[in-house]
Design an enzyme around this catalytic site. Structure first.
Site, PDB file in Angstrom:
ATOM      1  N   GLY A   1       1.628  -0.653   8.737  1.00 55.53           N
ATOM      2  CA  GLY A   1       2.436   0.701   8.881  1.00 55.53           C
ATOM      3  C   GLY A   1       3.086   1.211   7.733  1.00 55.53           C
ATOM      4  N   SER A   2       2.775   0.746   6.563  1.00 56.62           N
ATOM      5  CA  SER A   2       3.706   1.249   5.560  1.00 56.62           C
ATOM      6  C   SER A   2       3.264   2.579   5.037  1.00 56.62           C
ATOM      7  CB  SER A   2       3.595   0.392   4.230  1.00 56.62           C
ATOM      8  OG  SER A   2       2.124   0.556   3.537  1.00 56.62           O
ATOM      9  N   TRP A   3       2.251   3.185   5.093  1.00 52.23           N
ATOM     10  CA  TRP A   3       1.821   4.443   5.089  1.00 52.23           C
ATOM     11  C   TRP A   3       2.642   5.356   6.149  1.00 52.23           C
ATOM     12  CZ3 TRP A   3      -3.864   6.351   3.127  1.00 52.23           C
ATOM     13  CH2 TRP A   3      -3.924   5.708   1.953  1.00 52.23           C
TER      14      TRP A   3
ATOM     15  N   SER B   1       0.901  -1.155  -0.001  1.00 53.24           N
ATOM     16  CA  SER B   1      -0.046   0.140  -0.042  1.00 53.24           C
ATOM     17  C   SER B   1       1.083   1.254  -0.152  1.00 53.24           C
ATOM     18  CB  SER B   1      -1.040  -0.068   1.145  1.00 53.24           C
ATOM     19  OG  SER B   1      -1.183  -1.253   1.576  1.00 53.24           O
TER      20      SER B   1
ATOM     21  N   ASP C   1      -9.683   1.920  18.269  1.00 50.33           N
ATOM     22  CA  ASP C   1     -11.210   1.742  17.255  1.00 50.33           C
ATOM     23  C   ASP C   1     -11.152   3.057  16.698  1.00 50.33           C
ATOM     24  OD1 ASP C   1     -13.281   1.509  16.045  1.00 50.33           O
ATOM     25  OD2 ASP C   1     -14.363   0.082  17.410  1.00 50.33           O
TER      26      ASP C   1
ATOM     27  N   ASP D   1      -6.830   4.395   5.485  1.00 50.63           N
ATOM     28  CA  ASP D   1      -6.774   3.260   4.322  1.00 50.63           C
ATOM     29  C   ASP D   1      -7.487   2.059   4.965  1.00 50.63           C
ATOM     30  OD1 ASP D   1      -5.948   1.640   2.396  1.00 50.63           O
ATOM     31  OD2 ASP D   1      -4.021   1.294   3.070  1.00 50.63           O
TER      32      ASP D   1
ATOM     33  N   ASP E   1      -4.657   1.986  14.912  1.00 47.05           N
ATOM     34  CA  ASP E   1      -5.059   0.797  14.227  1.00 47.05           C
ATOM     35  C   ASP E   1      -5.797  -0.119  15.429  1.00 47.05           C
ATOM     36  OD1 ASP E   1      -4.900  -0.658  11.177  1.00 47.05           O
ATOM     37  OD2 ASP E   1      -5.348  -2.169  12.847  1.00 47.05           O
TER      38      ASP E   1
ATOM     39  N   LYS F   1      -9.362   5.646   1.553  1.00 46.99           N
ATOM     40  CA  LYS F   1      -9.841   4.642   0.658  1.00 46.99           C
ATOM     41  C   LYS F   1     -11.334   4.691   0.498  1.00 46.99           C
ATOM     42  CE  LYS F   1      -8.797   0.365   1.626  1.00 46.99           C
ATOM     43  NZ  LYS F   1      -7.463  -0.723   1.769  1.00 46.99           N
TER      44      LYS F   1
HETATM   45  C1  LIG Z   1      -5.277  -2.243   4.208  1.00 42.14           C
HETATM   46  S1  LIG Z   1      -5.271  -2.164   6.159  1.00 42.14           S
HETATM   47  C2  LIG Z   1      -4.295  -0.699   6.101  1.00 42.14           C
HETATM   48  C3  LIG Z   1      -2.850  -0.490   5.427  1.00 42.14           C
HETATM   49  C4  LIG Z   1      -1.959   0.324   6.163  1.00 42.14           C
HETATM   50  N1  LIG Z   1      -2.233   1.696   5.215  1.00 42.14           N
HETATM   51  C5  LIG Z   1      -0.362   0.228   5.614  1.00 42.14           C
HETATM   52  O1  LIG Z   1       0.032   0.743   4.774  1.00 42.14           O
HETATM   53  O2  LIG Z   1       0.352  -0.502   6.225  1.00 42.14           O
HETATM   54  C6  LIG Z   1      -6.493  -2.037   6.789  1.00 42.14           C
HETATM   55  C7  LIG Z   1      -6.387  -1.557   8.204  1.00 42.14           C
HETATM   56  O3  LIG Z   1      -7.601  -1.284   8.763  1.00 42.14           O
HETATM   57  C8  LIG Z   1      -7.954  -1.574  10.109  1.00 42.14           C
HETATM   58  N2  LIG Z   1      -9.062  -1.197  10.734  1.00 42.14           N
HETATM   59  C9  LIG Z   1     -10.155  -1.833  10.439  1.00 42.14           C
HETATM   60  N3  LIG Z   1     -11.362  -1.187  11.079  1.00 42.14           N
HETATM   61  C10 LIG Z   1     -10.763  -0.244  12.077  1.00 42.14           C
HETATM   62  C11 LIG Z   1     -11.260   0.344  13.171  1.00 42.14           C
HETATM   63  N4  LIG Z   1     -12.341   0.325  13.491  1.00 42.14           N
HETATM   64  N5  LIG Z   1     -10.292   1.247  13.807  1.00 42.14           N
HETATM   65  C12 LIG Z   1      -9.194   1.149  13.537  1.00 42.14           C
HETATM   66  N6  LIG Z   1      -8.616   0.398  12.729  1.00 42.14           N
HETATM   67  C13 LIG Z   1      -9.263  -0.589  11.826  1.00 42.14           C
HETATM   68  C14 LIG Z   1      -7.521  -2.863  10.061  1.00 42.14           C
HETATM   69  O4  LIG Z   1      -6.922  -3.397  11.409  1.00 42.14           O
HETATM   70  C15 LIG Z   1      -6.331  -2.991   9.176  1.00 42.14           C
HETATM   71  O5  LIG Z   1      -5.002  -3.057   9.635  1.00 42.14           O
END
Ligand SMILES: C[S@@+](CC[C@H](N)C(=O)[O-])C[C@H]1O[C@@H](n2cnc3c(N)ncnc32)[C@H](O)[C@@H]1O
EC number: 2.1.1.205
Length: 306
Positions: free
Chosen positions: A53-55, A25, A94, A119, A78, A159
């Site tokens: 954590g890539s962003w 990502s 959350d 994201d 997250d 996103k």
């Molecule tokens: C596609 S990943 C994100 C990747 C991230 N941008 C990266 O670059 O590494 C989506 C994330 O959304 C988180 N997520 C989903 N619902 C959430 C919430 N209600 N609160 C916090 N994080 C949430 C998931 O735990 C997951 O790690």
């Protein structure tokens, strides 16, 4: 799918490992930045739904070490625990919970953010309508949180999945931001409905009161603002308000960057010997759903029954 087969089929997955990003990502955010110069002058960032954590890695690299970065601050939130990243404060929380907003504001010492990104993707249940609803609620939470922490003129990137009511969302965002663009970076597969809304210039209208309301739907949140709602007339005819269409931009250098839907042979494209072998992920998952099964297997407690 084996690791090396995924390396061939997903060039961004492989490139992420080669370049030290925790997830593919990272390229999406970097390509969005290439197009919109998102990080210019940015010192305070909230990265929502940030694991692994890539962003945050990309933000940390782009923001720190630049002029005025002494008081820069990145908060990454997250549900999942995240391994530490230089210059990033991680928060396991959350984003839909009001306490999360309080904690972010506490970390920023009451100051506002220049840039909020999300994201977020919820776990998919397979029930299409339910998945679409949960995703919409997650975007709403990210937007609500953004309106509470962004400073006037700030930027919000999130996103989205272009579904039925996406034009309604554009209308709602245009109510709060000077410019709303829908962007598809090259690192995002064309076969996916995923794209990113880039909202530039946060401009809350007079009377608008930012608040985190996890209990309401998007329509209720924007109620009374007359955005894209159908109005039932006395003669039972319906007036549909004009809906907004956001400009759609494909980004990421169209000649220089890779096509995420194409398959690239590993050893022809890249000359280094490293590129011929399959690389391990940069960061192993901290709390994978299969963690308990792995522990049981290690202790010999896992029995496979037929
Ligand atoms: C596609 S990943 C994100 C990747 C991230 N941008 C990266 O670059 O590494 C989506 C994330 O959304 C988180 N997520 C989903 N619902 C959430 C919430 N209600 N609160 C916090 N994080 C949430 C998931 O735990 C997951 O790690």
């Amino acid at each position: 799918m084996g690791k090396s087969s995924k390396d061939k089929r997903d060039i961004y997955y492989r490139k992420a490992k080669e370049q030290g990003w925790r997830a593919r990502s990272a390229f999406k955010l970097l390509q969005l930045n290439e197009e919109f110069d998102l990080f210019k002058g940015v010192t305070r960032v909230v990265d929502l739904c940030a694991a692994p954590g890539s962003w945050s890695q990309a933000l940390s690299k782009e923001i720190f070490g630049k002029p005025h970065s002494d008081d820069a601050r990145i908060v990454a939130v997250d549900l999942q625990p995240m391994s530490p990243i230089d210059h990033v404060t991680t928060l396991q929380a959350d984003i839909t919970h009001p306490k999360t907003l309080e904690k972010i504001l506490e970390i920023f010492g009451g100051e506002k953010a220049d840039f909020v990104c999300s994201d977020g993707a919820p776990d998919v249940t397979g029930l299409h309508d339910l998945d679409e609803y949960i995703q919409a609620q997650l975007i709403l939470s990210a937007l609500q949180l953004a309106t509470c922490v962004l400073k006037v003129g700030g930027t919000f990137v999130a996103k989205v999945f272009r579904g039925r009511d996406i034009d309604l969302l554009y209308g709602q965002l245009s109510y709060l931001f000077d410019k709303v663009i829908c962007a598809k970076p090259r690192a995002s597969r064309s076969s996916s409905l995923e794209s990113f809304i880039v909202c530039i210039g946060y401009r809350p209208r007079p009377g608008w009161k930012p608040e985190l309301r996890p209990d309401v739907s998007t329509e209720e949140f924007f109620q009374g603002m007359g955005i894209g709602r159908a109005k039932l007339n006395d003669d039972l005819s319906v007036d549909d308000e004009e809906r907004k269409i956001a400009p759609f931009i494909a980004c990421g250098d169209l000649n220089g960057s890779y096509d995420s839907d194409a398959t690239y042979p590993i050893d022809k494209k890249d000359a280094s010997s490293d590129s011929k072998k399959s690389l391990d992920p940069v960061q192993m998952p901290t709390a994978p759903p299969y963690k308990k099964a792995l522990e049981m297997k290690r202790k010999g407690e896992l029995r496979v029954t037929k």
